[in-house]
Design a protein around this motif. Structure first.
Motif, mmCIF file in Angstrom:
data_model
loop_
_atom_site.group_PDB
_atom_site.id
_atom_site.type_symbol
_atom_site.label_atom_id
_atom_site.label_comp_id
_atom_site.label_asym_id
_atom_site.label_seq_id
_atom_site.Cartn_x
_atom_site.Cartn_y
_atom_site.Cartn_z
ATOM 1 N N VAL A 24 8.755 -4.979 2.728
ATOM 2 C CA VAL A 24 9.071 -3.549 2.726
ATOM 3 C C VAL A 24 10.537 -3.336 3.086
ATOM 4 O O VAL A 24 11.250 -2.582 2.413
ATOM 5 C CB VAL A 24 8.164 -2.783 3.718
ATOM 6 C CG1 VAL A 24 8.639 -1.348 3.896
ATOM 7 C CG2 VAL A 24 6.719 -2.806 3.240
ATOM 8 N N LYS A 25 11.004 -4.011 4.131
ATOM 9 C CA LYS A 25 12.396 -3.841 4.577
ATOM 10 C C LYS A 25 13.381 -4.234 3.493
ATOM 11 O O LYS A 25 14.348 -3.512 3.225
ATOM 12 C CB LYS A 25 12.646 -4.661 5.850
ATOM 13 C CG LYS A 25 11.920 -4.118 7.062
ATOM 14 C CD LYS A 25 12.177 -4.973 8.290
ATOM 15 C CE LYS A 25 11.458 -4.389 9.495
ATOM 16 N NZ LYS A 25 11.695 -5.153 10.711
ATOM 17 N N SER A 26 13.160 -5.377 2.854
ATOM 18 C CA SER A 26 14.112 -5.834 1.844
ATOM 19 C C SER A 26 14.079 -4.939 0.611
ATOM 20 O O SER A 26 15.123 -4.623 0.036
ATOM 21 C CB SER A 26 13.838 -7.290 1.466
ATOM 22 O OG SER A 26 12.560 -7.428 0.882
ATOM 23 N N ARG A 43 -2.795 4.854 -0.102
ATOM 24 C CA ARG A 43 -3.093 3.803 -1.072
ATOM 25 C C ARG A 43 -4.151 4.306 -2.066
ATOM 26 O O ARG A 43 -4.038 4.099 -3.278
ATOM 27 C CB ARG A 43 -3.597 2.547 -0.363
ATOM 28 C CG ARG A 43 -3.784 1.373 -1.334
ATOM 29 C CD ARG A 43 -4.449 0.166 -0.706
ATOM 30 N NE ARG A 43 -3.857 -0.219 0.561
ATOM 31 C CZ ARG A 43 -4.384 -1.137 1.356
ATOM 32 N NH1 ARG A 43 -5.497 -1.758 1.026
ATOM 33 N NH2 ARG A 43 -3.815 -1.443 2.494
ATOM 34 N N THR A 44 -5.167 4.996 -1.556
ATOM 35 C CA THR A 44 -6.199 5.564 -2.424
ATOM 36 C C THR A 44 -5.597 6.615 -3.347
ATOM 37 O O THR A 44 -5.956 6.708 -4.530
ATOM 38 C CB THR A 44 -7.328 6.180 -1.569
ATOM 39 O OG1 THR A 44 -7.875 5.159 -0.719
ATOM 40 C CG2 THR A 44 -8.437 6.751 -2.436
ATOM 41 N N ALA A 70 -0.061 0.248 3.428
ATOM 42 C CA ALA A 70 -0.400 0.994 2.217
ATOM 43 C C ALA A 70 -0.230 0.151 0.962
ATOM 44 O O ALA A 70 -0.992 0.293 0.005
ATOM 45 C CB ALA A 70 0.465 2.254 2.116
ATOM 46 N N LEU A 71 0.773 -0.749 0.951
ATOM 47 C CA LEU A 71 1.039 -1.575 -0.231
ATOM 48 C C LEU A 71 0.418 -2.962 -0.140
ATOM 49 O O LEU A 71 0.489 -3.733 -1.096
ATOM 50 C CB LEU A 71 2.555 -1.701 -0.434
ATOM 51 C CG LEU A 71 3.282 -0.408 -0.791
ATOM 52 C CD1 LEU A 71 4.784 -0.638 -0.798
ATOM 53 C CD2 LEU A 71 2.818 0.112 -2.142
ATOM 54 N N ASP A 72 -0.127 -3.277 1.036
ATOM 55 C CA ASP A 72 -0.744 -4.586 1.252
ATOM 56 C C ASP A 72 0.276 -5.711 1.050
ATOM 57 O O ASP A 72 0.018 -6.689 0.342
ATOM 58 C CB ASP A 72 -1.956 -4.767 0.333
ATOM 59 C CG ASP A 72 -2.873 -5.894 0.801
ATOM 60 O OD1 ASP A 72 -2.813 -6.238 1.999
ATOM 61 O OD2 ASP A 72 -3.616 -6.435 -0.038
#
Length: 199
Positions: A175-177, A86-87, A167-169
């Motif tokens: 995430v799955k979709s 993420r950073t 990581a994407l919050d």
């Protein structure tokens, strides 16, 4: 969930303990975290930038940021990798904005040619890698931004869906979709190169 490093399963919580030692200023613990994750961060950035030199510079910046922020960051998983990626994403975006401002300031200047020495086989190989990564990046341009991020994290960086969610919050269902829609779109466009693992 146990962390795996270089094919070795680490004891549960071992990386969290390393991070705690790092937060206390233990440089040796931080060096171990660097050894575990520098390659993954570099690969993630190389795939995003299509430039090995930019990826090297940005990887250094990510770990410098991690050291500077070691007192304020609390890991919510046994691995520091989701936070580092993420950073890396934020660092890369900031770098892009800086470069865009720089390019606008020099819009009238002509592009300088680059020279490659004949004996620089290693550099030539890296440039070939950069071209291949750029081609994959072109394929990903057909996806929406949030779908592109999922492909980069789950397919290229090798994160599982739970780690990508961290990581994407976002929730893991999101995430799955997104990953499902991205793969469907790439299949419809017949663009398999964008989802190949380039290890």
């Amino acid at each position: 969930m146990q962390a795996v490093w270089d094919g070795v399963v680490l004891p549960a919580g071992s990386e969290r303990r390393l991070w705690d030692r790092t937060a206390d200023g233990d440089a040796e613990a931080f060096a171990q975290l660097y050894d575990r994750h520098a390659r993954a961060v570099y690969n993630f950035l190389h795939r995003r930038t299509a430039s090995w030199s930019d990826a090297e510079d940005l990887t250094s910046a990510v770990f410098l940021q991690a050291w500077r922020r070691r007192h304020e960051v609390v890991l919510d998983r046994d691995s520091a990798l989701p936070w580092l990626l993420r950073t890396a994403d934020y660092t890369m975006r900031n770098e892009w904005r800086s470069k865009l401002r720089y390019r606008k300031a020099l819009a009238a200047a002509e592009r300088l040619p680059t020279e490659i020495d004949d004996h620089a086989d290693d550099v030539a190989g890296r440039l070939d890698d950069d071209r291949r990564i750029r081609a994959a990046r072109e394929s990903l341009k057909h996806l929406r931004g949030h779908e592109r991020e999922i492909v980069e994290l789950c397919v290229w960086a090798g994160l599982d869906q739970a780690a990508a969610a961290v990581a994407l919050d976002v929730p893991i269902g999101t995430v799955k979709s997104r990953l499902s829609r991205a793969r469907k779109r790439l299949r419809e466009l017949n663009l398999p190169s964008a989802v190949e693992d380039d290890r």
